[in-house]
Design a protein around this motif. Structure first.
Motif, PDB file in Angstrom:
ATOM      1  N   LEU A 161       0.824  -1.212   0.000  1.00  0.00           N
ATOM      2  CA  LEU A 161       0.000   0.000   0.000  1.00  0.00           C
ATOM      3  C   LEU A 161       0.859   1.264   0.000  1.00  0.00           C
ATOM      4  O   LEU A 161       0.517   2.257  -0.654  1.00  0.00           O
ATOM      5  CB  LEU A 161      -0.943  -0.006   1.197  1.00  0.00           C
ATOM      6  CG  LEU A 161      -2.042  -1.079   1.157  1.00  0.00           C
ATOM      7  CD1 LEU A 161      -2.835  -1.098   2.452  1.00  0.00           C
ATOM      8  CD2 LEU A 161      -2.984  -0.871  -0.032  1.00  0.00           C
ATOM      9  N   ARG A 184       1.872   2.734  -3.159  1.00  0.00           N
ATOM     10  CA  ARG A 184       0.786   3.433  -3.847  1.00  0.00           C
ATOM     11  C   ARG A 184       0.342   4.671  -3.076  1.00  0.00           C
ATOM     12  O   ARG A 184      -0.736   5.219  -3.337  1.00  0.00           O
ATOM     13  CB  ARG A 184      -0.386   2.465  -4.054  1.00  0.00           C
ATOM     14  CG  ARG A 184      -0.037   1.379  -5.074  1.00  0.00           C
ATOM     15  CD  ARG A 184      -0.759   0.076  -4.839  1.00  0.00           C
ATOM     16  NE  ARG A 184      -0.392  -0.904  -5.885  1.00  0.00           N
ATOM     17  CZ  ARG A 184       0.713  -1.645  -5.833  1.00  0.00           C
ATOM     18  NH1 ARG A 184       1.532  -1.560  -4.802  1.00  0.00           N
ATOM     19  NH2 ARG A 184       0.996  -2.482  -6.821  1.00  0.00           N
ATOM     20  N   LEU A 218      -8.039   1.157  -6.646  1.00  0.00           N
ATOM     21  CA  LEU A 218      -6.827   0.943  -7.426  1.00  0.00           C
ATOM     22  C   LEU A 218      -7.146   0.692  -8.897  1.00  0.00           C
ATOM     23  O   LEU A 218      -8.078  -0.036  -9.219  1.00  0.00           O
ATOM     24  CB  LEU A 218      -6.046  -0.248  -6.865  1.00  0.00           C
ATOM     25  CG  LEU A 218      -5.609  -0.164  -5.398  1.00  0.00           C
ATOM     26  CD1 LEU A 218      -4.819  -1.397  -5.008  1.00  0.00           C
ATOM     27  CD2 LEU A 218      -4.809   1.107  -5.134  1.00  0.00           C
ATOM     28  N   GLU A 244      -5.778  -1.212 -11.002  1.00  0.00           N
ATOM     29  CA  GLU A 244      -4.976  -2.395 -11.296  1.00  0.00           C
ATOM     30  C   GLU A 244      -5.903  -3.597 -11.369  1.00  0.00           C
ATOM     31  O   GLU A 244      -6.979  -3.595 -10.768  1.00  0.00           O
ATOM     32  CB  GLU A 244      -3.922  -2.619 -10.208  1.00  0.00           C
ATOM     33  CG  GLU A 244      -2.941  -1.454 -10.060  1.00  0.00           C
ATOM     34  CD  GLU A 244      -2.018  -1.640  -8.875  1.00  0.00           C
ATOM     35  OE1 GLU A 244      -1.192  -2.577  -8.919  1.00  0.00           O
ATOM     36  OE2 GLU A 244      -2.122  -0.863  -7.906  1.00  0.00           O
TER      37      GLU A 244
END
Length: 216
Positions: free
Chosen positions: A27, A30, A60, A62
């Motif tokens: 985390l 990010r 996210l 992703e």
């Protein structure tokens, strides 16, 4: 004869601190500070469920597979060389095996990680079955992986003893009709008294497991 089903992370392996570290690093990369409740929220999830939850919670951009690959690579290094077994765990499993007990792993950990850690301790061949929650499509908040382990051991649920360190998984194994031994882990200390109240047995580690749970 009783059959014995073991969780891996936090039960046989003293590995939950590694996962907390992975959560924090993942985390942080990010720009996100890991919330206090994050590890607890994903503790009973399969890897895929945890990836989906993480994407949704933090917004996210992703995909699930890329997150799984990153987690796997971070964890692979630790499982191959760093993570210790819980006190008395290897000796206990060896003793059960010597007495002819059927043994299985029921885990949310990726099979590669499971094999890396157990092989390092010469414990991989002690188990008759290794079951992953991803095989059932359900996390350990459901009893599916424990029932899968029982089937692979050829055992009735009522003849199985499950060792777990997470409250949600303790509850699931009980719902499956199995005996449950709660194992203390620092990562689940907030739920320890609840787990002790639900489980049939409770242990701080495996040093007295044979005398407490009995055999067969």
């Amino acid at each position: 004869m009783r059959a014995f089903i073991f969780d891996l992370d936090g039960t046989l392996l003293d590995s939950m601190g590694i996962w907390t570290e992975i959560d924090v690093k993942f985390l942080a990369a990010r720009g996100i500070v890991a919330p206090d409740d994050y590890a607890e929220k994903i503790s009973a999830m399969s890897f895929l469920q945890a990836a989906r939850y993480t994407i949704a919670r933090f917004g996210l951009a992703e995909d699930e597979q890329s997150i799984l690959r990153e987690w796997n690579e971070m964890a692979r290094r630790a499982y191959a060389s760093e993570i210790p077994m819980k006190r008395g765990a290897l000796e206990y499993v060896r003793e059960l095996k010597a007495r002819g007990a059927p043994l299985a792993i029921a885990t949310s950990a990726l099979p590669e990680l499971c094999e890396l850690a157990l092989r390092r301790y010469g414990a991989l061949d002690l188990f008759d079955a290794i079951c992953n929650s991803a095989e059932t499509g359900q996390g350990k908040d459901r009893p599916d992986v424990f029932l899968l382990a029982a089937r692979r051991l050829g055992a009735r649920p009522e003849d199985c003893v499950v060792f777990e360190d997470v409250a949600g998984a303790v509850k699931s194994a009980k719902r499956a009709g199995m005996k449950v031994c709660a194992l203390y882990d620092e990562a689940s200390r907030a739920d320890w008294e609840e787990m002790r109240g639900i489980a049939d047995f409770s242990l701080r580690d495996f040093t007295n497991a044979l005398s407490l749970i009995g055999f067969p």
